[in-house]
Design a protein around this motif. Structure first.
Motif, mmCIF file in Angstrom:
data_model
loop_
_atom_site.group_PDB
_atom_site.id
_atom_site.type_symbol
_atom_site.label_atom_id
_atom_site.label_comp_id
_atom_site.label_asym_id
_atom_site.label_seq_id
_atom_site.Cartn_x
_atom_site.Cartn_y
_atom_site.Cartn_z
ATOM 1 N N ILE A 117 0.970 -1.194 -0.146
ATOM 2 C CA ILE A 117 0.093 -0.057 0.059
ATOM 3 C C ILE A 117 0.931 1.291 -0.080
ATOM 4 O O ILE A 117 1.865 1.417 0.748
ATOM 5 N N TYR A 118 0.617 2.105 -0.861
ATOM 6 C CA TYR A 118 1.573 3.342 -0.832
ATOM 7 C C TYR A 118 0.559 4.598 -0.974
ATOM 8 O O TYR A 118 -0.174 4.654 -1.935
ATOM 9 N N ILE A 211 6.521 -4.577 -3.677
ATOM 10 C CA ILE A 211 6.838 -3.368 -4.423
ATOM 11 C C ILE A 211 7.748 -2.443 -3.366
ATOM 12 O O ILE A 211 7.338 -2.064 -2.294
ATOM 13 N N GLU A 212 8.981 -2.200 -3.600
ATOM 14 C CA GLU A 212 9.823 -1.374 -2.725
ATOM 15 C C GLU A 212 9.269 -0.003 -2.595
ATOM 16 O O GLU A 212 8.603 0.648 -3.568
ATOM 17 N N LYS A 213 9.571 0.660 -1.671
ATOM 18 C CA LYS A 213 9.017 2.177 -1.429
ATOM 19 C C LYS A 213 9.365 2.887 -2.419
ATOM 20 O O LYS A 213 8.857 3.681 -3.111
ATOM 21 N N GLU A 214 10.934 2.926 -2.545
ATOM 22 C CA GLU A 214 11.430 3.757 -3.741
ATOM 23 C C GLU A 214 11.057 3.533 -5.007
ATOM 24 O O GLU A 214 10.994 4.586 -5.727
ATOM 25 N N GLU A 215 10.624 2.356 -5.396
ATOM 26 C CA GLU A 215 10.129 1.988 -6.807
ATOM 27 C C GLU A 215 8.749 2.777 -6.996
ATOM 28 O O GLU A 215 8.583 3.299 -7.814
ATOM 29 N N CYS A 216 7.931 2.812 -5.772
ATOM 30 C CA CYS A 216 6.467 3.316 -5.882
ATOM 31 C C CYS A 216 6.500 4.682 -5.936
ATOM 32 O O CYS A 216 6.253 5.459 -7.046
ATOM 33 N N LYS A 217 7.803 5.445 -5.304
ATOM 34 C CA LYS A 217 8.213 6.974 -5.598
ATOM 35 C C LYS A 217 8.524 7.282 -6.740
ATOM 36 O O LYS A 217 7.974 8.267 -7.429
ATOM 37 N N TYR A 250 3.719 4.000 3.350
ATOM 38 C CA TYR A 250 4.111 3.055 2.941
ATOM 39 C C TYR A 250 3.961 1.790 3.662
ATOM 40 O O TYR A 250 4.348 1.774 4.930
ATOM 41 N N ILE A 251 3.088 0.638 3.183
ATOM 42 C CA ILE A 251 2.783 -0.550 4.113
ATOM 43 C C ILE A 251 3.294 -1.605 3.291
ATOM 44 O O ILE A 251 2.416 -1.789 2.092
ATOM 45 N N SER A 252 3.951 -2.471 3.520
ATOM 46 C CA SER A 252 4.325 -3.921 2.795
ATOM 47 C C SER A 252 3.820 -5.120 3.786
ATOM 48 O O SER A 252 4.319 -5.096 4.896
ATOM 49 N N ARG A 253 3.271 -6.021 3.018
ATOM 50 C CA ARG A 253 2.862 -7.305 3.929
ATOM 51 C C ARG A 253 3.784 -7.987 4.424
ATOM 52 O O ARG A 253 3.787 -8.501 5.556
ATOM 53 N N ARG A 254 4.822 -8.179 3.580
ATOM 54 C CA ARG A 254 6.044 -9.067 4.108
ATOM 55 C C ARG A 254 6.755 -8.209 5.146
ATOM 56 O O ARG A 254 7.445 -9.230 5.806
ATOM 57 N N LYS A 259 2.166 -3.188 14.352
ATOM 58 C CA LYS A 259 0.783 -2.444 14.241
ATOM 59 C C LYS A 259 1.443 -1.179 13.283
ATOM 60 O O LYS A 259 2.314 -0.654 13.595
ATOM 61 N N THR A 260 0.438 -0.994 12.242
ATOM 62 C CA THR A 260 0.829 0.135 11.261
ATOM 63 C C THR A 260 -0.588 0.696 10.858
ATOM 64 O O THR A 260 -1.743 0.081 11.259
ATOM 65 N N GLU A 261 -0.481 1.818 10.114
ATOM 66 C CA GLU A 261 -1.795 2.675 9.843
ATOM 67 C C GLU A 261 -1.483 3.376 8.584
ATOM 68 O O GLU A 261 -0.540 3.885 8.488
ATOM 69 N N PHE A 262 -2.693 3.711 7.907
ATOM 70 C CA PHE A 262 -2.549 4.795 7.032
ATOM 71 C C PHE A 262 -3.921 5.630 6.731
ATOM 72 O O PHE A 262 -4.972 4.849 7.530
#
Length: 453
Positions: A117-118, A211-217, A250-254, A259-262
């Motif tokens: 999730i980005y 997908i890596e965070k930097e790739e999303c950006k 940025y949230i990655s399942r793996r 705990k995290t949120e967006f």
């Protein structure tokens, strides 16, 4: 589309949308139409003659640009907006539809082995989009009359950026943003994106793989370069659109923590890892929005503390705790209006068993807490009993009303009757005639109880 005919229509329409007591007389209306049409024929308009207002909202000051109401510049901005909306077939994003589809996607994620999730945001979006650039890239060569192109060109030379407040800014922003959306979607499809939505300057992408965070950006920044910084477009004023990395999420399942949120459009999505490595989801509203609504309730209480008008207090709190529904006529069409907290956060009514703790406490106790915080005795309609207020069939409670989707329907045929509406007004000592129209009475009533119309 004759400009003079459109000018007349716009002036009449603007007048019809005013409060009844503020509407111009026929003599005043004819005078305005005559003045603006004569000025238009002589080209006596200057789009540089605008005012800048500093509006404070949620402890944040933002600039809003405006022209004098009913001025030729004001009317021409509305004319250009309507003209371009028809030419580009623009449909503005619907917040509730976006949120509904996002909840559907979030519900399916719990069964997926991998996802990303980005969440992204543009920095000062409107103020960084060049009007001249949008004109040169998208508008200059479309099928419009020469005088229409000249008018729009005059505007973009006088007003450099898509400043908030101008009618033209919304359509310019949407024209270029639609191009951004199309190119980004094409790029995302090859990367396993299963969801993408942008609401003005807020965007969110969900991938069905890692997908890596930097790739999303990188993907988004590449599309920004193509759309907002096209070297083939020659203009003096350039776009300055960039991502606001402070609001990036940025949230990655793996790699998900315990705990995290967006957040997106005021809703909060919380993901919590269980001992079995499953993902438990809860939903709510952001702290910023909770604070906003708490302030709104407290202002109602503080006003009561000064004026001691119990019935006004009761009706204001009731309106705050209900969904308000009514209809208005617009361009020979009937539009349904849906207002209030419950209307804004209606998706939560399906998930009251999975609310975040902060949201649940706000919904159950916000009204009661506003009195305690401001040292005001609870009124008779909120009297405490052995059961907590939230557990009773209390109509002045956000939690109860959200769960049951409680609504006040101000429509004579199917909801609150005219005679009932008149009684509500007279309890507030409002001056209402029996012969007044339902629409006029409702308009005055909603303004009195601070709902707006």
């Amino acid at each position: 589309m004759s400009t003079l005919i459109e000018i007349k229509k716009i002036v009449e329409y603007k007048n019809s949308r005013l409060l009844d007591k503020e509407q111009k007389s026929k003599y005043e209306l004819d005078s305005i139409i005559k003045t603006v049409t004569e000025k238009y024929k002589k080209n006596e308009y200057d789009f540089k003659e605008f005012s800048v207002l500093n509006l404070s909202k949620d402890k944040k000051v933002r600039k809003v640009y405006t022209y004098k109401d009913f001025s030729l510049e004001n009317i021409l901005c509305i004319y250009m907006k309507r003209l371009l909306e028809k030419k580009f077939y623009v449909k503005y994003p619907n917040r509730n539809k976006f949120i509904h589809s996002l909840f559907d996607i979030m519900n399916s994620l719990k069964d997926m082995n991998d996802y990303t999730i980005y969440r992204f945001d543009f920095k000062k979006f409107f103020d960084t989009i060049s009007n001249e650039y949008v004109f040169e890239k998208y508008i200059k060569n479309i099928n419009l009359e020469r005088y229409q192109i000249d008018l729009i060109n005059k505007y973009v030379q006088d007003v450099k950026y898509c400043h908030a407040g101008f009618n033209v800014s919304n359509i310019f922003c949407e024209i270029i943003s639609r191009d951004f959306d199309e190119l980004l979607r094409a790029e995302l499809n090859s990367k396993g994106a299963i969801y993408y939505r942008r609401y003005v300057d807020d965007g969110i992408i969900v991938f069905n793989e890692y997908i890596e965070k930097e790739e999303c950006k990188r993907v988004i920044e590449n599309i920004i370069e193509k759309v907002f910084r096209d070297n083939k477009i020659i203009c003096k004023t350039k776009c300055k659109v960039t991502l606001n990395l402070k609001k990036e999420q940025y949230i990655s399942r793996r790699n998900i923590p315990e705990k995290t949120e967006f957040d997106f459009l005021g809703y909060l999505f919380c993901l919590e890892k269980t001992k079995e490595d499953k993902i438990k989801m809860s939903y709510g509203i952001t702290k910023k929005k909770i604070d906003k609504y708490n302030r709104r309730i407290e202002n109602i209480v503080l006003e009561y503390k000064k004026n001691k008008q119990m019935e006004l207090l009761r009706q204001k709190i009731k309106a705050f705790c209900f969904r308000i529904v009514y209809r208005v006529n617009k361009k020979n069409m009937i539009l349904w209006k849906d207002k209030g907290f419950i209307a804004n956060y209606s998706e939560l009514r399906y998930r009251t068993e999975n609310l975040t703790k902060e949201t649940e406490m706000f919904l159950k106790n916000a009204v009661k807490n506003a009195f305690g915080k401001n040292e005001v005795k609870l009124p008779y309609f909120l009297k405490e009993s052995k059961k907590p207020i939230c557990e009773e069939e209390n109509i002045y409670n956000l939690y109860n009303n959200l769960k049951r989707y409680k609504s006040l329907i101000f429509i004579d045929e199917i909801g609150i009757k005219k005679e009932t509406l008149i009684k509500l007004c007279r309890r507030l000592n409002m001056y209402i005639e029996d012969t007044d129209s339902y629409e006029h009475i409702l308009q005055e009533y909603l303004l009195t109880i601070k709902v707006g119309h």
